[in-house]
Design a protein around this motif. Sequence first.
Motif, PDB file in Angstrom:
ATOM      1  N   ASP A  40       1.212 -16.764   6.846  1.00  9.78           N
ATOM      2  CA  ASP A  40       2.358 -16.200   7.397  1.00  9.78           C
ATOM      3  C   ASP A  40       3.124 -15.394   6.370  1.00  9.78           C
ATOM      4  O   ASP A  40       4.568 -15.274   6.372  1.00  9.78           O
ATOM      5  CB  ASP A  40       3.517 -17.195   7.740  1.00  9.78           C
ATOM      6  N   ARG A  41       2.364 -14.851   5.504  1.00  8.37           N
ATOM      7  CA  ARG A  41       2.985 -13.761   4.476  1.00  8.37           C
ATOM      8  C   ARG A  41       2.449 -12.466   4.883  1.00  8.37           C
ATOM      9  O   ARG A  41       1.530 -12.288   5.777  1.00  8.37           O
ATOM     10  CB  ARG A  41       2.508 -13.984   3.337  1.00  8.37           C
ATOM     11  N   THR A  42       2.735 -11.249   4.534  1.00  5.98           N
ATOM     12  CA  THR A  42       2.489  -9.924   4.807  1.00  5.98           C
ATOM     13  C   THR A  42       1.471  -9.250   3.954  1.00  5.98           C
ATOM     14  O   THR A  42       0.970  -8.156   4.171  1.00  5.98           O
ATOM     15  CB  THR A  42       3.533  -8.896   4.980  1.00  5.98           C
ATOM     16  N   GLY A  43       1.037  -9.823   2.772  1.00  9.17           N
ATOM     17  CA  GLY A  43       0.311  -9.313   1.963  1.00  9.17           C
ATOM     18  C   GLY A  43       0.707  -8.176   1.078  1.00  9.17           C
ATOM     19  O   GLY A  43       1.700  -8.628   0.378  1.00  9.17           O
ATOM     20  N   TRP A  44      -0.173  -7.163   0.700  1.00  5.55           N
ATOM     21  CA  TRP A  44       0.461  -6.055  -0.168  1.00  5.55           C
ATOM     22  C   TRP A  44       1.544  -5.248   0.722  1.00  5.55           C
ATOM     23  O   TRP A  44       1.146  -4.968   1.697  1.00  5.55           O
ATOM     24  CB  TRP A  44      -0.482  -5.135  -0.597  1.00  5.55           C
ATOM     25  N   VAL A  45       2.503  -4.823  -0.053  1.00  4.15           N
ATOM     26  CA  VAL A  45       3.567  -4.058   0.748  1.00  4.15           C
ATOM     27  C   VAL A  45       3.939  -2.979  -0.293  1.00  4.15           C
ATOM     28  O   VAL A  45       3.706  -3.155  -1.380  1.00  4.15           O
ATOM     29  CB  VAL A  45       4.858  -4.942   1.227  1.00  4.15           C
ATOM     30  N   LEU A  46       4.572  -1.858   0.293  1.00  6.33           N
ATOM     31  CA  LEU A  46       5.128  -0.684  -0.509  1.00  6.33           C
ATOM     32  C   LEU A  46       6.659  -0.944  -0.080  1.00  6.33           C
ATOM     33  O   LEU A  46       7.044  -0.978   0.890  1.00  6.33           O
ATOM     34  CB  LEU A  46       4.863   0.680   0.083  1.00  6.33           C
ATOM     35  N   VAL A  47       7.521  -1.198  -1.294  1.00  2.00           N
ATOM     36  CA  VAL A  47       9.014  -1.328  -1.008  1.00  2.00           C
ATOM     37  C   VAL A  47       9.417   0.086  -1.614  1.00  2.00           C
ATOM     38  O   VAL A  47       9.137   0.124  -2.792  1.00  2.00           O
ATOM     39  CB  VAL A  47       9.426  -2.711  -2.051  1.00  2.00           C
ATOM     40  N   GLU A  48      10.476   0.637  -0.777  1.00  2.00           N
ATOM     41  CA  GLU A  48      10.979   1.929  -1.140  1.00  2.00           C
ATOM     42  C   GLU A  48      11.966   1.702  -2.335  1.00  2.00           C
ATOM     43  O   GLU A  48      12.791   0.703  -2.153  1.00  2.00           O
ATOM     44  CB  GLU A  48      11.706   2.411   0.163  1.00  2.00           C
ATOM     45  N   ASP A  49      12.067   2.545  -3.317  1.00  2.00           N
ATOM     46  CA  ASP A  49      13.161   2.539  -4.207  1.00  2.00           C
ATOM     47  C   ASP A  49      14.326   3.195  -3.687  1.00  2.00           C
ATOM     48  O   ASP A  49      14.331   4.429  -3.551  1.00  2.00           O
ATOM     49  CB  ASP A  49      12.705   3.106  -5.609  1.00  2.00           C
ATOM     50  N   ASN A  50      15.294   2.583  -3.290  1.00  2.00           N
ATOM     51  CA  ASN A  50      16.367   3.323  -2.623  1.00  2.00           C
ATOM     52  C   ASN A  50      17.710   2.514  -2.805  1.00  2.00           C
ATOM     53  O   ASN A  50      18.009   1.315  -1.967  1.00  2.00           O
ATOM     54  CB  ASN A  50      16.281   3.263  -1.059  1.00  2.00           C
ATOM     55  N   GLU A  51      18.430   2.850  -3.807  1.00  2.00           N
ATOM     56  CA  GLU A  51      19.854   1.911  -4.231  1.00  2.00           C
ATOM     57  C   GLU A  51      20.733   2.116  -2.994  1.00  2.00           C
ATOM     58  O   GLU A  51      21.904   1.284  -3.217  1.00  2.00           O
ATOM     59  CB  GLU A  51      20.007   2.252  -5.873  1.00  2.00           C
ATOM     60  N   SER A  52      20.824   3.123  -2.515  1.00  2.00           N
ATOM     61  CA  SER A  52      22.032   3.326  -1.772  1.00  2.00           C
ATOM     62  C   SER A  52      22.047   2.722  -0.474  1.00  2.00           C
ATOM     63  O   SER A  52      23.082   2.933   0.332  1.00  2.00           O
ATOM     64  CB  SER A  52      22.172   5.065  -1.726  1.00  2.00           C
ATOM     65  N   GLN A  53      20.741   2.456   0.171  1.00  2.00           N
ATOM     66  CA  GLN A  53      20.840   1.706   1.272  1.00  2.00           C
ATOM     67  C   GLN A  53      19.804   0.661   1.242  1.00  2.00           C
ATOM     68  O   GLN A  53      19.278   0.367   0.211  1.00  2.00           O
ATOM     69  CB  GLN A  53      20.190   2.513   2.485  1.00  2.00           C
ATOM     70  N   THR A  54      19.540  -0.167   2.300  1.00  2.00           N
ATOM     71  CA  THR A  54      18.517  -1.153   2.363  1.00  2.00           C
ATOM     72  C   THR A  54      17.141  -0.359   2.073  1.00  2.00           C
ATOM     73  O   THR A  54      16.818   0.375   2.900  1.00  2.00           O
ATOM     74  CB  THR A  54      18.669  -1.786   3.551  1.00  2.00           C
ATOM     75  N   ALA A  55      16.494  -1.121   1.176  1.00  2.00           N
ATOM     76  CA  ALA A  55      15.267  -0.545   1.109  1.00  2.00           C
ATOM     77  C   ALA A  55      14.157  -0.740   2.070  1.00  2.00           C
ATOM     78  O   ALA A  55      14.088  -1.985   2.723  1.00  2.00           O
ATOM     79  CB  ALA A  55      14.642  -1.195  -0.431  1.00  2.00           C
ATOM     80  N   ARG A  56      13.450   0.149   2.564  1.00  2.00           N
ATOM     81  CA  ARG A  56      12.421  -0.098   3.619  1.00  2.00           C
ATOM     82  C   ARG A  56      11.064  -0.835   3.008  1.00  2.00           C
ATOM     83  O   ARG A  56      10.698  -0.581   1.972  1.00  2.00           O
ATOM     84  CB  ARG A  56      12.013   1.182   4.270  1.00  2.00           C
ATOM     85  N   VAL A  57      10.586  -1.811   3.698  1.00  2.00           N
ATOM     86  CA  VAL A  57       9.437  -2.370   3.302  1.00  2.00           C
ATOM     87  C   VAL A  57       8.089  -1.816   4.412  1.00  2.00           C
ATOM     88  O   VAL A  57       8.365  -2.202   5.475  1.00  2.00           O
ATOM     89  CB  VAL A  57       9.512  -3.741   3.221  1.00  2.00           C
ATOM     90  N   PHE A  58       7.160  -1.369   3.750  1.00  2.00           N
ATOM     91  CA  PHE A  58       5.914  -1.017   4.464  1.00  2.00           C
ATOM     92  C   PHE A  58       4.590  -2.035   4.419  1.00  2.00           C
ATOM     93  O   PHE A  58       4.298  -2.042   3.102  1.00  2.00           O
ATOM     94  CB  PHE A  58       5.402   0.591   4.318  1.00  2.00           C
ATOM     95  N   VAL A  59       4.443  -2.741   5.271  1.00  2.00           N
ATOM     96  CA  VAL A  59       3.152  -3.484   5.130  1.00  2.00           C
ATOM     97  C   VAL A  59       1.963  -2.612   5.202  1.00  2.00           C
ATOM     98  O   VAL A  59       1.589  -1.867   6.155  1.00  2.00           O
ATOM     99  CB  VAL A  59       2.932  -4.420   6.251  1.00  2.00           C
ATOM    100  N   LEU A  60       1.182  -2.856   4.182  1.00  2.00           N
ATOM    101  CA  LEU A  60       0.023  -1.740   3.987  1.00  2.00           C
ATOM    102  C   LEU A  60      -1.435  -2.380   4.496  1.00  2.00           C
ATOM    103  O   LEU A  60      -1.780  -3.455   4.528  1.00  2.00           O
ATOM    104  CB  LEU A  60      -0.233  -1.337   2.626  1.00  2.00           C
ATOM    105  N   VAL A  61      -2.162  -1.313   4.861  1.00  2.00           N
ATOM    106  CA  VAL A  61      -3.647  -1.649   5.552  1.00  2.00           C
ATOM    107  C   VAL A  61      -4.540  -1.110   4.347  1.00  2.00           C
ATOM    108  O   VAL A  61      -4.225   0.119   3.822  1.00  2.00           O
ATOM    109  CB  VAL A  61      -3.839  -0.862   6.546  1.00  2.00           C
ATOM    110  N   ASP A  62      -5.165  -1.837   3.595  1.00  2.00           N
ATOM    111  CA  ASP A  62      -6.487  -1.558   2.886  1.00  2.00           C
ATOM    112  C   ASP A  62      -5.913  -0.722   1.580  1.00  2.00           C
ATOM    113  O   ASP A  62      -6.299   0.158   1.326  1.00  2.00           O
ATOM    114  CB  ASP A  62      -7.533  -0.565   3.598  1.00  2.00           C
ATOM    115  N   LEU A  63      -5.012  -1.354   0.892  1.00  2.00           N
ATOM    116  CA  LEU A  63      -4.428  -0.981  -0.596  1.00  2.00           C
ATOM    117  C   LEU A  63      -5.613  -0.934  -1.407  1.00  2.00           C
ATOM    118  O   LEU A  63      -6.418  -1.972  -1.683  1.00  2.00           O
ATOM    119  CB  LEU A  63      -3.416  -1.841  -0.901  1.00  2.00           C
TER     120      LEU A  63
END
Length: 106
Positions: A40-63
């Motif tokens: 029940d985890r999402t594996g490898w993700v890309l976390v956006e560097d964004n200090e002014s808002q909530t950072a978006r998290v992208f669950v990646l396919v085939d990193l």
Amino acid sequence: MKKLVCLLALFVLIVSCKKEKQDSICVNGHIEWTGDPAADRTGWVLVEDNESQTARVFVLVDLPNSFQESGLPVNACVYKTTERVMCFCPVDVVRYKYAITSIKKK
């Protein structure tokens, strides 16, 4: 007649390629390992560097293996796939996985 069919096929190919590029999202961020998707985890993700808002998290396919390092700063472009993230969350949220179109280490 063959020329017309070839031109039509070329037009469809060009239009479909443009659409994919328009749907791409490019971000500065970092890679994180959130845990095994089977647990029940999402594996490898890309976390956006964004200090002014909530950072978006992208669950990646085939990193690629060369990018599988938690905390690795990257510049990446991704697009949403039709594959859903399996989540047994208390709130029923639909999330999708993202495929990488380009990625570079910072």
